[in-house]
Design an enzyme around this catalytic site. Sequence first.
Site, mmCIF file in Angstrom:
data_model
loop_
_atom_site.group_PDB
_atom_site.id
_atom_site.type_symbol
_atom_site.label_atom_id
_atom_site.label_comp_id
_atom_site.label_asym_id
_atom_site.label_seq_id
_atom_site.Cartn_x
_atom_site.Cartn_y
_atom_site.Cartn_z
ATOM 1 N N GLU A 1 1.036 -4.087 11.383
ATOM 2 C CA GLU A 1 0.341 -2.809 11.277
ATOM 3 C C GLU A 1 0.989 -1.818 12.240
ATOM 4 O O GLU A 1 1.002 -2.043 13.449
ATOM 5 C CB GLU A 1 -1.143 -2.972 11.629
ATOM 6 C CG GLU A 1 -1.910 -3.911 10.711
ATOM 7 C CD GLU A 1 -2.342 -3.233 9.427
ATOM 8 O OE1 GLU A 1 -2.051 -2.027 9.276
ATOM 9 O OE2 GLU A 1 -2.961 -3.903 8.583
ATOM 10 N N HIS B 1 2.818 -2.810 7.077
ATOM 11 C CA HIS B 1 1.713 -1.931 6.689
ATOM 12 C C HIS B 1 1.610 -0.762 7.662
ATOM 13 O O HIS B 1 2.361 -0.669 8.635
ATOM 14 C CB HIS B 1 0.383 -2.698 6.695
ATOM 15 C CG HIS B 1 0.221 -3.643 5.550
ATOM 16 N ND1 HIS B 1 -0.724 -3.480 4.573
ATOM 17 C CD2 HIS B 1 0.894 -4.775 5.231
ATOM 18 C CE1 HIS B 1 -0.634 -4.454 3.699
ATOM 19 N NE2 HIS B 1 0.342 -5.265 4.073
ATOM 20 N N GLU C 1 1.294 3.964 2.903
ATOM 21 C CA GLU C 1 1.677 3.534 4.255
ATOM 22 C C GLU C 1 3.195 3.554 4.357
ATOM 23 O O GLU C 1 3.858 2.517 4.446
ATOM 24 C CB GLU C 1 1.083 2.159 4.545
ATOM 25 C CG GLU C 1 -0.449 2.194 4.520
ATOM 26 C CD GLU C 1 -1.100 0.818 4.558
ATOM 27 O OE1 GLU C 1 -0.357 -0.188 4.636
ATOM 28 O OE2 GLU C 1 -2.328 0.748 4.491
ATOM 29 N N HIS D 1 0.866 -1.178 0.000
ATOM 30 C CA HIS D 1 0.000 0.000 0.000
ATOM 31 C C HIS D 1 0.905 1.230 0.000
ATOM 32 O O HIS D 1 1.578 1.506 0.996
ATOM 33 C CB HIS D 1 -0.909 -0.002 1.222
ATOM 34 C CG HIS D 1 -1.924 -1.099 1.215
ATOM 35 N ND1 HIS D 1 -2.435 -1.669 2.365
ATOM 36 C CD2 HIS D 1 -2.523 -1.754 0.186
ATOM 37 C CE1 HIS D 1 -3.302 -2.608 2.053
ATOM 38 N NE2 HIS D 1 -3.362 -2.681 0.731
#
Length: 861
Positions: free
Chosen positions: A589, A517, A424, A421
């Site tokens: 994350e 991420h 990010e 992504h």
Amino acid sequence: MKTLCTVTSGTMATLKKKEGPAPWLRVVKFVCSASATQGFTGSNPGRGHGTAHQATLRRRPTCHNQKDPQLKYTRPTCLSSTVRRQIEAVSRGSLLLSSPLLKSRQLLHNDFGEVNPRLREPRDLFAFLPSSGPLQAPRWPIECEVIKENIHHIEWIPPQPEYFYQPTGNEKVPEIVGEEEGTVVYQLDSVPTEGSYFTSSRVGGKRGIIKDLAVTLQGPEDNALLFESRFESGNLQKAVRVDTYEYELTLRTDLYTNKYTQWFYFRVQNTRKDATYRFTIVNLLKPKSLYTLGMKPLMYSQLDADTHNIGWRREGSEIKYCKSSTGDGQQPFYCLTWTIQFPHDQDTCFFAHFYPYTYTDLQCYLLSVANNPVQAQFCKLRTLCRSLAGNIVYLLTITNPSRTPQEAAAKKAVVLSARVHPGESNGSWIMKGFLDFILSDSPDAQLLRNIFVFKVVPMLNPDGVIVGNSRCSLAGRDLNRHYKTILKDSFPCIWYTRNMIKRLLEEREVLLYCDFHGHSRKNNIFLYGCNNNDRKYWLHERVFPLMLSKNAPDKFSFHSCNFKVQRCKEGTGRVVMWRMGILNSYTMESTFGGSTLGNKRDTHFTTEDLKSLGHQVCDTLLDFCDPDRAKFMQCLEELKELLQQEIHKKFNELGQDMELEGNWSDISLSDIESSTSGSDSSLSDGLPAHLLNIARELNKKKRLYKKKKKKPLQTRKQRNEQYQKNSLMREFKLTDVAERAGFASTLQKPHAFSRNSKNTSSSMVRNEKPRLNESQLNARDKDTSLDPSNVTALILSQSKERTQREKPGFTASCSAKRSTNRSQEPARDMKPSWSRNRYPVAKRGRATLTVYPSLHVYTYP
């Protein structure tokens, strides 16, 4: 050979002059040079071998025949027995058939096993030459205008913690005016949206003269801001001036879509020091954001960087995130508004959602690694593939040189990736911290390189990073939903990554896979994993996250980790790699905001915080693989106690009786955990329209190929036997179902979670095993500490008056829901509860690292 032995040297010279050297002589010369330079080990061909090969031919001694000293290259004695056998095979015309070392691997095979009659393109092997610039200028879609300026930011660590913004309650709710009542001061002319698709790219983007999109200043007293975002990772679409110092900003959606607005990065010029400016982003799409929890935007002043060496810092007041009064009729918009005072007059400033890390930043970093003679010995860079736009997707292989093939084959692999992504960028900073540590001369880094082969893809989606997308590639789709794709030409970065890992699994065990991420709705750093259905490895996938929470107690929250596999996440990297056989498969994350833990509570993360987590990932790998399994077993026991507490909590919430002996072993861990719908991962949008027909044709070919591979037709006798066998199996299954139904009816109470199983993933339901009775539970191996029956016995045997104790460095819940009770968070200044010595035997044996001339891994990706 006998005839050749009688040829005189004069005759040989005549033949050589007329026809050139005979083919068998050329092969002998090649084999001699190859054995002299490489020992015929099958090293990478084509990497600077032209010059080295000629130099070797000049240096090596001439080989003479034993019987006739004047006849050269007839029966060389300086060759090994293996090479002699190769030469004898040449004389029989069967060298390529008898030599696995010279067998060609260049013929292409498609997905159905068919051989294409053409050679594959040469692999891009990098022998970097020192230079001052990036390896390759970024390629842009031809629709994109790109300014010629080189944007560069310095790295800087704030001397004081940057605390969250504390709302006052007087924050203004902006009223969106729009360009009807305001003045457009910046607007991109043409941006490809949904309905169009990527066609071609070039360095520098759109051809022709770059237009000046900003307003023209009327004089030195004109205080209008000049906006710009046509640089790497920039994505401002439009700026409207609605008051003297107030601007409404519209972000560009991801290219070839009409969605995904979260990341922002743009530049302003012509600032005024004493004025208070208000910026409002009007077209955000997420209903929740960390800006409601105190997160501040980032600002960068060029004058401060040049004069005071000050970089990115958190700035802003009157910050508010709320629903916008405008929308497109199909989905509501949300707006972010904040006020700012610039530090200097006539300054150039940048604003960003998070610390930018561009494709050029990565290239410059990799160039410094390639030009480092020490790091180049154990870090090899190569091209994994090229993206849709033709940008290089880099693959790093990091490991210390192996002294024997057996030692090389014994190494396990670790696979890490980031920036699938593009918005990010926190994933890139963690990756940079990991690379800084693993490429260092630290004893722990050397030990890790001795025992592992690291495969690292530092930027999976370079196209999206270059153009400033939030989630998508130039295919207009979220790549983290297409890891099962068969469209190699449409999703090359994902297709080649998956197949690289597939080949890696064929040659060695992959201990861990992790994709980095960022998260825009939860603070701290945490992992998403997968529940393992094999009871032999029960809870094993949770050990690494728990260890990481002990090593980074002020940044990593085990309380926020989740291990539920949902159907909507089947195409993600962690789930696909887990189904390929990697037990420890994770999505990491990291928040865009900051920490709520320990000494960093209520402060924003800096780039140094994220890089330090990359160091701690390496630290945790050593703990996880420590030959002394005390730490591993300690974490397993703590996880069992955590699970026990969660089960008690769930039963109490549902008002169920605790004396359900027959049901404890049936409780699925996915029933206890909440879903991961709170993550930033979007649902799959399906394939773009222009790719649907291609996918249908490929699926059709696959079905035909599978039909061809079916078993030959059976005879009538074989069909009758198979029919009888199937009939018996159906009868047995019906009887088994009836017996199990009768057993289920004898239970006094239903399963505690059967009424709330709507959120349970279908994969978990399919793999659920029949319930075991008490005698079967007792028949299990009592000595196996990993068996869930031990936890059942533990739960039933503990008395109610036993005090619940929390061990240092972990939280008391494995649920993904965040608790409001701060007592469950780790205490301040929490230290790991184990000693820091690791691998005492291995370290003593490898105290001094042997310096090898070059890296030689016996298998290549």
